[in-house]
Design an enzyme around this catalytic site. Structure first.
Site, short mmCIF file in Angstrom:
data_model
loop_
_atom_site.label_atom_id
_atom_site.label_comp_id
_atom_site.label_asym_id
_atom_site.label_seq_id
_atom_site.Cartn_x
_atom_site.Cartn_y
_atom_site.Cartn_z
CG HIS A 117 -0.10 0.13 2.52
ND1 HIS A 117 0.52 -0.95 3.11
CD2 HIS A 117 0.20 1.20 3.31
CE1 HIS A 117 1.16 -0.55 4.19
NE2 HIS A 117 0.99 0.76 4.34
CG HIS A 120 5.10 0.94 2.55
ND1 HIS A 120 4.51 2.10 2.07
CD2 HIS A 120 4.58 0.76 3.79
CE1 HIS A 120 3.69 2.59 2.98
NE2 HIS A 120 3.70 1.79 4.03
NE ARG A 160 9.29 -5.86 10.90
CZ ARG A 160 8.49 -4.98 10.31
NH1 ARG A 160 7.23 -5.28 10.03
NH2 ARG A 160 8.94 -3.79 10.00
C1 LIG Z 1 -4.22 7.74 9.79
C2 LIG Z 1 -4.43 6.58 9.20
C3 LIG Z 1 -3.55 6.04 8.15
C4 LIG Z 1 -4.08 4.63 7.97
C5 LIG Z 1 -5.55 4.81 8.21
C6 LIG Z 1 -5.52 5.64 9.49
O1 LIG Z 1 -6.74 6.26 9.77
C7 LIG Z 1 -5.11 4.74 10.67
C8 LIG Z 1 -4.38 3.48 10.21
C9 LIG Z 1 -3.45 3.69 9.05
C10 LIG Z 1 -3.15 2.40 8.30
C11 LIG Z 1 -2.02 1.56 8.90
C12 LIG Z 1 -1.82 0.31 8.06
C13 LIG Z 1 -1.83 0.58 6.55
C14 LIG Z 1 -2.99 1.53 6.17
C15 LIG Z 1 -3.11 1.68 4.67
C16 LIG Z 1 -4.27 1.08 6.83
O2 LIG Z 1 -5.11 0.36 6.37
O3 LIG Z 1 -4.35 1.61 8.08
C17 LIG Z 1 -2.79 2.84 6.92
C18 LIG Z 1 -3.80 3.97 6.61
C19 LIG Z 1 -3.36 4.91 5.51
O4 LIG Z 1 -2.20 5.34 5.47
O5 LIG Z 1 -4.21 5.20 4.69
O1 LIG Z 2 5.38 -2.90 9.68
C1 LIG Z 2 5.96 -2.09 8.96
O2 LIG Z 2 7.18 -2.00 8.90
C2 LIG Z 2 5.16 -1.18 8.06
C3 LIG Z 2 3.92 -0.68 8.68
C4 LIG Z 2 3.13 0.15 7.71
O3 LIG Z 2 3.42 0.26 6.56
C5 LIG Z 2 1.95 0.86 8.21
O4 LIG Z 2 1.59 0.71 9.40
O5 LIG Z 2 1.36 1.60 7.40
FE LIG Z 3 2.28 1.91 5.60
#
Ligand SMILES: C=C1C[C@]23C[C@@]1(O)CC[C@H]2[C@@]12CCC[C@@](C)(C(=O)O1)[C@H]2[C@@H]3C(=O)O
Ligand SMILES: O=C(O)CCC(=O)C(=O)O
Ligand SMILES: [Fe+2]
Length: 374
Positions: free
Chosen positions: A230, A288, A298
């Site tokens: 993503h 990534h 991890r």
């Molecule tokens: C601030 C944010 C970025 C995120 C969506 C969120 O509201 C909280 C979780 C974040 C995260 C972490 C994992 C990958 C990601 C794509 C997801 O599904 O939740 C990111 C979101 C993002 O960057 O869009």
């Molecule tokens: O686990 C990681 O190193 C990446 C985490 C990440 O990409 C995210 O939380 O958006």
């Molecule tokens: Fe990320």
């Protein structure tokens, strides 16, 4: 004989009890591209760029510019957040993920909720499950949210909140510093940086969200995926990966995954989609993913910076070349999330969907300039 915990709660997949990766968690296409080591000699083609904040201003600015333009990511060292605080942060995160399943399920993320426990929001776009658990919260209001995990508000609750608040304070200051460095890396003078802040109030209004990831050790790591590939949607993200590596950055030409080395005390900084828009695509968001490990758990932490929900993000005037029009239209973060949702379901690119309309394009701008100057 006691019932295993995963049978008690059918909504909870018990990674610890899994002896194999079930079909539900087996991802096709994980090995379509080779994985290369990103920890080589600095300056070699696959070495993940490093920005050391102790370097003199101009050197750090040049390194940020190069990394943000060419990779959309870099390792950040010399940032001043004490290693001892990072160790406590990691320790408290591990303690949180070690809570019994029933406690974690009390804080489960509801449909459409930004915060809560469980798979990250992106997982809803895929039929396969990831080999991870996550917890999202807003550091500005964590004491209330955290009562769902620790209703008795005992010592573990207090130490988690204390440590995360201390971390948030340090990170928010670092985020402002990095924002300024990014703007200088775009070529803005100190006066222009001040004028942008005066006009757009980006640093002042930026919000922080924290997302914690736990990737349990996995009996068959080649079949499972910790976090699907993503781009982050906000401005930029600080990722803290513990001593266990797992983060991979996608690079074109030839297409490959670059494994980010785990550098003790360093953050990985990712450029997000809204920063891609703000910089008119000069700094590009990085695609990534996170992979899992056979023998080791991890943990990672993402500290996400983005605009407040009502703020429209449009390319900075200073980032648009003279004679051109902005490459992207203005969007708020929630609007962009809506576009990204549509993009996921149709296989389109969300950034392309917010690209400025044809009539707005560069040729039209140049034509207009010619007309005006003739
Ligand atoms: C601030 C944010 C970025 C995120 C969506 C969120 O509201 C909280 C979780 C974040 C995260 C972490 C994992 C990958 C990601 C794509 C997801 O599904 O939740 C990111 C979101 C993002 O960057 O869009
Ligand atoms: O686990 C990681 O190193 C990446 C985490 C990440 O990409 C995210 O939380 O958006
Ligand atoms: Fe990320």
């Amino acid at each position: 004989m006691p019932t295993p915990s995963h049978l008690k709660n059918p909504l909870y997949f018990d990674f610890r009890a899994a002896r194999r990766v079930p079909e539900s968690h087996a991802w096709p296409g994980l090995h379509d591209h080779p994985v290369v080591d990103g920890g080589g000699e600095p300056g070699t083609p696959d070495a993940v760029p490093v920005v050391d904040l102790r370097d003199p201003g101009a050197a750090a600015v040049a390194r940020v510019a190069r990394a943000a333009e060419q990779w959309g990511a870099f390792l950040l060292t010399g940032h001043g957040v004490p290693a001892e605080l990072l160790a406590r942060v990691e320790d408290r995160i591990a303690c949180m993920f070690a809570l019994p399943a029933a406690d974690k399920m009390r804080a489960v993320r509801g449909p459409g909720d930004a915060c809560g426990y469980g798979s990250p929001p992106i997982s809803s776009f895929f039929s396969k499950c990831m080999w991870s658990e996550g917890y999202t919260f807003s550091p500005a209001s964590l004491r209330g949210d955290l009562r769902k995990l620790w209703p008795k508000a005992g010592d573990d609750y207090a130490s988690f909140c204390d440590v995360m608040e201390e971390f948030h304070k340090e990170m928010r200051v670092l985020a402002d510093k990095l924002l300024e460095l990014f703007l200088r890396a775009l070529g803005l003078t100190n006066e222009q940086v001040a004028a942008v802040e005066e006009e757009r109030r980006i640093g002042e209004t930026m919000t922080a969200t924290m997302h914690l990831n736990w990737y349990p050790r996995c009996p068959d790591p080649r079949r499972a995926l910790g976090l699907i590939a993503h781009t982050d949607s906000g401005f930029f993200t600080f990722v803290l990966q513990s001593l266990v590596p797992g983060l991979q950055l996608f690079r074109h030409g030839p297409d490959r995954w670059v494994a980010v080395p785990a550098v003790p005390g360093a953050f990985v900084v990712n450029v997000g989609d809204l920063f891609h828009i703000l910089t008119n695509g000069r700094f590009h968001s990085v695609y990534h993913r996170a992979v899992v490990n056979r023998n080791l758990d991890r943990i990672s932490l993402g500290y996400f910076l983005g605009p407040p929900p009502h703020a429209k993000v449009a390319p900075l005037r200073e980032a648009v070349p003279p004679g051109r029009t902005p490459a992207y239209r203005a969007v708020t973060w929630p609007e962009y999330m809506g576009v990204r949702k549509k993009a996921f379901t149709t296989g389109a690119s969300a950034l392309k969907m917010v690209a400025a309309a044809e009539s707005d394009d560069a040729d039209a701008a140049v034509h207009q300039q010619l007309v005006l100057s003739s």
